[in-house]
Design a protein around this motif. Structure first.
Motif, PDB file in Angstrom:
ATOM      1  N   LYS A 167       0.771  -1.172   0.021  1.00  0.00           N
ATOM      2  CA  LYS A 167      -0.021  -0.029  -0.142  1.00  0.00           C
ATOM      3  C   LYS A 167       0.950   1.226  -0.017  1.00  0.00           C
ATOM      4  CE  LYS A 167      -3.933   2.190   2.475  1.00  0.00           C
ATOM      5  NZ  LYS A 167      -4.492   2.032   3.593  1.00  0.00           N
ATOM      6  N   GLU A 168       1.854   1.283   0.769  1.00  0.00           N
ATOM      7  CA  GLU A 168       2.855   2.422   0.988  1.00  0.00           C
ATOM      8  C   GLU A 168       3.513   2.435  -0.609  1.00  0.00           C
ATOM      9  OE1 GLU A 168       6.436   4.369   3.696  1.00  0.00           O
ATOM     10  OE2 GLU A 168       5.704   2.186   3.941  1.00  0.00           O
ATOM     11  N   ARG A 169       4.091   1.515  -1.045  1.00  0.00           N
ATOM     12  CA  ARG A 169       4.564   1.436  -2.445  1.00  0.00           C
ATOM     13  C   ARG A 169       3.785   2.271  -3.294  1.00  0.00           C
ATOM     14  NH1 ARG A 169       5.528  -3.524  -2.774  1.00  0.00           N
ATOM     15  NH2 ARG A 169       4.029  -3.861  -4.330  1.00  0.00           N
ATOM     16  N   ILE A 170       2.733   1.525  -3.582  1.00  0.00           N
ATOM     17  CA  ILE A 170       1.764   2.071  -4.569  1.00  0.00           C
ATOM     18  C   ILE A 170       1.412   3.589  -4.322  1.00  0.00           C
ATOM     19  CG2 ILE A 170      -0.668   1.863  -5.224  1.00  0.00           C
ATOM     20  CD1 ILE A 170      -0.467  -1.002  -4.775  1.00  0.00           C
ATOM     21  N   ASN A 171       1.251   4.015  -3.173  1.00  0.00           N
ATOM     22  CA  ASN A 171       1.199   5.481  -2.900  1.00  0.00           C
ATOM     23  C   ASN A 171       2.336   6.210  -3.081  1.00  0.00           C
ATOM     24  OD1 ASN A 171      -1.239   7.035  -1.572  1.00  0.00           O
ATOM     25  ND2 ASN A 171       0.418   7.903  -0.479  1.00  0.00           N
ATOM     26  N   ILE A 172       3.348   5.978  -3.057  1.00  0.00           N
ATOM     27  CA  ILE A 172       4.625   6.458  -3.454  1.00  0.00           C
ATOM     28  C   ILE A 172       4.727   6.632  -4.942  1.00  0.00           C
ATOM     29  CG2 ILE A 172       7.231   6.497  -3.602  1.00  0.00           C
ATOM     30  CD1 ILE A 172       7.131   5.488  -0.564  1.00  0.00           C
ATOM     31  N   PHE A 173       4.341   5.501  -5.606  1.00  0.00           N
ATOM     32  CA  PHE A 173       4.241   5.637  -7.183  1.00  0.00           C
ATOM     33  C   PHE A 173       3.339   6.490  -7.591  1.00  0.00           C
ATOM     34  CE2 PHE A 173       2.194   3.869 -11.002  1.00  0.00           C
ATOM     35  CZ  PHE A 173       3.390   4.012 -12.008  1.00  0.00           C
ATOM     36  N   ASN A 174       2.266   6.659  -6.843  1.00  0.00           N
ATOM     37  CA  ASN A 174       1.129   7.492  -7.333  1.00  0.00           C
ATOM     38  C   ASN A 174       1.306   8.910  -7.278  1.00  0.00           C
ATOM     39  OD1 ASN A 174      -0.510   5.433  -8.734  1.00  0.00           O
ATOM     40  ND2 ASN A 174      -1.603   5.004  -6.898  1.00  0.00           N
ATOM     41  N   VAL A 216       5.763  12.443   1.023  1.00  0.00           N
ATOM     42  CA  VAL A 216       6.258  13.625   0.176  1.00  0.00           C
ATOM     43  C   VAL A 216       7.583  13.951   0.503  1.00  0.00           C
ATOM     44  CG1 VAL A 216       5.601  15.682  -0.684  1.00  0.00           C
ATOM     45  CG2 VAL A 216       3.786  14.204  -0.354  1.00  0.00           C
ATOM     46  N   LYS A 217       8.069  14.158   1.754  1.00  0.00           N
ATOM     47  CA  LYS A 217       9.258  14.622   2.420  1.00  0.00           C
ATOM     48  C   LYS A 217      10.289  13.859   1.870  1.00  0.00           C
ATOM     49  CE  LYS A 217      11.677  16.574   6.139  1.00  0.00           C
ATOM     50  NZ  LYS A 217      11.528  16.958   7.684  1.00  0.00           N
ATOM     51  N   ARG A 218      10.216  12.340   1.929  1.00  0.00           N
ATOM     52  CA  ARG A 218      10.991  11.403   1.551  1.00  0.00           C
ATOM     53  C   ARG A 218      11.413  11.417   0.096  1.00  0.00           C
ATOM     54  NH1 ARG A 218      11.173   5.499   3.314  1.00  0.00           N
ATOM     55  NH2 ARG A 218      13.500   5.886   2.699  1.00  0.00           N
ATOM     56  N   VAL A 219      10.171  11.516  -0.745  1.00  0.00           N
ATOM     57  CA  VAL A 219      10.321  11.665  -1.929  1.00  0.00           C
ATOM     58  C   VAL A 219      11.056  12.803  -2.710  1.00  0.00           C
ATOM     59  CG1 VAL A 219       8.945  12.211  -4.231  1.00  0.00           C
ATOM     60  CG2 VAL A 219       8.165  10.503  -2.698  1.00  0.00           C
ATOM     61  N   TYR A 220      10.865  13.980  -2.063  1.00  0.00           N
ATOM     62  CA  TYR A 220      11.488  15.092  -2.650  1.00  0.00           C
ATOM     63  C   TYR A 220      12.756  15.283  -1.920  1.00  0.00           C
ATOM     64  CZ  TYR A 220       7.983  16.971  -5.620  1.00  0.00           C
ATOM     65  OH  TYR A 220       7.155  17.014  -6.958  1.00  0.00           O
ATOM     66  N   SER A 221      13.098  14.770  -0.737  1.00  0.00           N
ATOM     67  CA  SER A 221      14.468  14.656  -0.385  1.00  0.00           C
ATOM     68  C   SER A 221      15.771  14.076  -1.251  1.00  0.00           C
ATOM     69  CB  SER A 221      14.643  14.100   1.225  1.00  0.00           C
ATOM     70  OG  SER A 221      14.432  12.673   1.059  1.00  0.00           O
ATOM     71  N   ILE A 222      15.181  12.948  -1.785  1.00  0.00           N
ATOM     72  CA  ILE A 222      15.963  12.322  -2.859  1.00  0.00           C
ATOM     73  C   ILE A 222      15.841  12.956  -4.210  1.00  0.00           C
ATOM     74  CG2 ILE A 222      16.220  10.322  -4.215  1.00  0.00           C
ATOM     75  CD1 ILE A 222      15.066   8.677  -1.670  1.00  0.00           C
ATOM     76  N   VAL A 256      -7.394   7.765  -4.985  1.00  0.00           N
ATOM     77  CA  VAL A 256      -7.362   7.717  -3.637  1.00  0.00           C
ATOM     78  C   VAL A 256      -6.111   8.075  -3.033  1.00  0.00           C
ATOM     79  CG1 VAL A 256      -9.693   6.527  -3.283  1.00  0.00           C
ATOM     80  CG2 VAL A 256      -7.398   5.575  -3.405  1.00  0.00           C
ATOM     81  N   THR A 257      -5.232   8.633  -3.825  1.00  0.00           N
ATOM     82  CA  THR A 257      -3.874   8.925  -3.453  1.00  0.00           C
ATOM     83  C   THR A 257      -3.914   9.864  -2.194  1.00  0.00           C
ATOM     84  OG1 THR A 257      -2.782   8.455  -5.883  1.00  0.00           O
ATOM     85  CG2 THR A 257      -1.466   9.536  -4.248  1.00  0.00           C
ATOM     86  N   LYS A 258      -3.000   9.235  -1.164  1.00  0.00           N
ATOM     87  CA  LYS A 258      -2.848  10.215   0.103  1.00  0.00           C
ATOM     88  C   LYS A 258      -1.369  10.883   0.065  1.00  0.00           C
ATOM     89  CE  LYS A 258      -6.766   8.740   1.598  1.00  0.00           C
ATOM     90  NZ  LYS A 258      -7.674   9.430   1.807  1.00  0.00           N
ATOM     91  N   PHE A 259      -1.511  12.141   0.273  1.00  0.00           N
ATOM     92  CA  PHE A 259      -0.403  13.191   0.167  1.00  0.00           C
ATOM     93  C   PHE A 259       0.343  13.069   1.449  1.00  0.00           C
ATOM     94  CE2 PHE A 259      -2.072  13.877  -4.010  1.00  0.00           C
ATOM     95  CZ  PHE A 259      -0.840  13.902  -4.873  1.00  0.00           C
ATOM     96  N   TYR A 260       0.500  12.026   2.217  1.00  0.00           N
ATOM     97  CA  TYR A 260       1.199  11.901   3.479  1.00  0.00           C
ATOM     98  C   TYR A 260       2.380  13.128   3.468  1.00  0.00           C
ATOM     99  CZ  TYR A 260      -1.910   8.100   4.276  1.00  0.00           C
ATOM    100  OH  TYR A 260      -2.732   7.073   4.143  1.00  0.00           O
TER     101      TYR A 260
END
Length: 418
Positions: free
Chosen positions: A86-93, A211-217, A203-207
């Motif tokens: 679930k977490e992996r899919i949300n990051i992708f979306n 989002v911080k982890r994604v953009y830190s990389i 139903v993507t959640k912008f936790y």
């Protein structure tokens, strides 16, 4: 020589088991298609048209990096980790939505900014290519190497055949329009492979944490990727700015195409290694061990490919591209030396990516780019596109030492801290 041949054979067997040959064949098709199946186009279009396509492609490559925002790197790193589905899919979306928005903005701005109507059409490739790349990277993070190869091989074969047909029937304009339409059609091939992920798109959640982890990389990956693509394409844009004859750019583009295709061999090995390295990113001993093995294999591959290319290039370039393109041979031989230098330092860049240190790759690329800009203006002004090849090779040579300095700084610092 016998021992060297034995190591090469052993390496090929190991690589094939890991899915390397599947990925490599797909990457080679991508590279050839990336320049419109140039091996066929040189028989249909003029050298000047080939030079113009190269200028278009260089512009597109830079805009593509801006549109992606480094998000594909974040997906490769984060989705390779042991996360819940679930977490992996949300990051992708999350990354998919951002990529869609950014791609649309880049296309609109480019259409307003550029006066060349055909270039405006070519830029319409950005959304489909950006999303396709993101999906491919996501599947790569799940180590679905054969799936990636299937998608890319099928779509690229279709594009090669029909874009070349478009060039044959309608000339330069036919090639550009057919390329845009074909990429939209082949984009539909990838949708079934991420249908599970797309079910959750609405139903993507912008936790905040994700989002911080994604953009830190992605922020440093974006910088490093942008600088990296500038390093590859800037000489073409500078040559165009300095009004170098498009015919000369066309000759150079053939040499660069071949060397870029050769780069797919070590790069494909790296694409397999990054998810594996990411899985053990907290264990520096395992990282070091993997890197040592990867480096040895990379060096053997590079030497083998360069010897083969140097031997056959002067004979095969005029044969496949036409006798006119014998003028490409001198730049090709210079770029081969640069390829060797690049092969030597690229594994460390892949390793830094796998442990989440895209910031280091950014700093390396920034310093290398500054050197490259200086070299290009000096050498292109004096020697034309042969000077561009010299500038590229010198930059790769200096990057060995720049990369080594920053890499050792990171690993020695962490070792001392431990």
């Amino acid at each position: 020589m016998k021992a060297f041949r034995s190591k090469i054979i052993k390496l090929i067997i190991l690589a094939n088991k890991a899915g390397f040959m599947h990925l490599l064949s797909a990457n080679l098709l991508i590279q050839i298609t990336g320049f419109g199946g140039q091996i066929f186009l040189t028989r249909i279009l003029s050298v000047e048209d080939i030079g113009t396509i190269k200028v278009y492609q260089s512009t597109l490559n830079i805009l593509m990096i801006i549109a992606s925002l480094g998000l594909n790197t974040a997906v490769l790193k984060l989705c390779s980790e042991n996360l819940a589905q679930k977490e992996r899919i949300n990051i992708f979306n999350i990354t998919l939505i951002f990529t869609l928005i950014c791609s649309a903005i880049i296309v609109i701005i480019s259409i307003i900014f550029y006066s060349d109507n055909l270039l405006k059409v070519y830029i319409l490739l950005i959304p489909t290519l950006s999303i396709t790349n993101l999906v491919v990277i996501y599947l790569q993070s799940q180590q679905k190497i054969k799936t990636i190869s299937y998608i890319q091989s099928l779509s690229k074969i279709i594009i090669i055949i029909f874009s070349t047909l478009g060039a044959y029937l309608l000339g330069f304009h036919g090639y550009i329009y057919s390329l845009v339409l074909l990429n939209i059609v082949t984009f539909l091939f990838i949708v079934p492979f991420v249908r599970t992920e797309l079910k959750f798109l609405n139903v993507t959640k912008f936790y905040r944490r994700q989002v911080k982890r994604v953009y830190s990389i992605s922020i440093f990956a974006f910088g490093a990727n942008l600088l990296g693509v500038l390093l590859i394409n800037l000489n073409i844009l500078i040559a165009n700015f300095l009004s170098v004859n498009t015919k000369e750019i066309g000759f150079y583009s053939v040499a660069q195409l071949i060397v870029s295709t050769m780069m797919m061999i070590p790069s494909s090995l790296g694409q397999i290694m990054v998810p594996k390295l990411s899985e053990v990113s907290n264990d520096r001993n395992k990282i070091t061990s993997y890197l040592r093995t990867y480096n040895i294999r990379n060096v053997y591959l590079a030497i083998f490919v360069v010897i083969l290319a140097a031997s056959l290039g002067p004979l095969l370039i005029p044969l496949f591209f036409g006798s006119t393109y014998s003028h490409s041979v001198p730049t090709f031989e210079i770029l081969l030396i640069g390829f060797l230098f690049w092969s030597y330092y690229s594994p460390k860049g892949m390793t830094l990516l796998s442990i989440g240190r895209s910031d280091i790759n950014f700093y390396v690329s920034l310093i290398s780019l500054i050197c490259n800009i200086i070299f290009n203006f000096v050498f292109i002004k004096s020697f034309g596109m042969v000077g561009a090849a010299v500038a590229s090779t010198l930059t790769n040579f200096l990057t060995i030492f720049i990369n080594n300095y920053f890499f050792n700084k990171v690993f020695l610092k962490e070792k001392n801290a431990a």
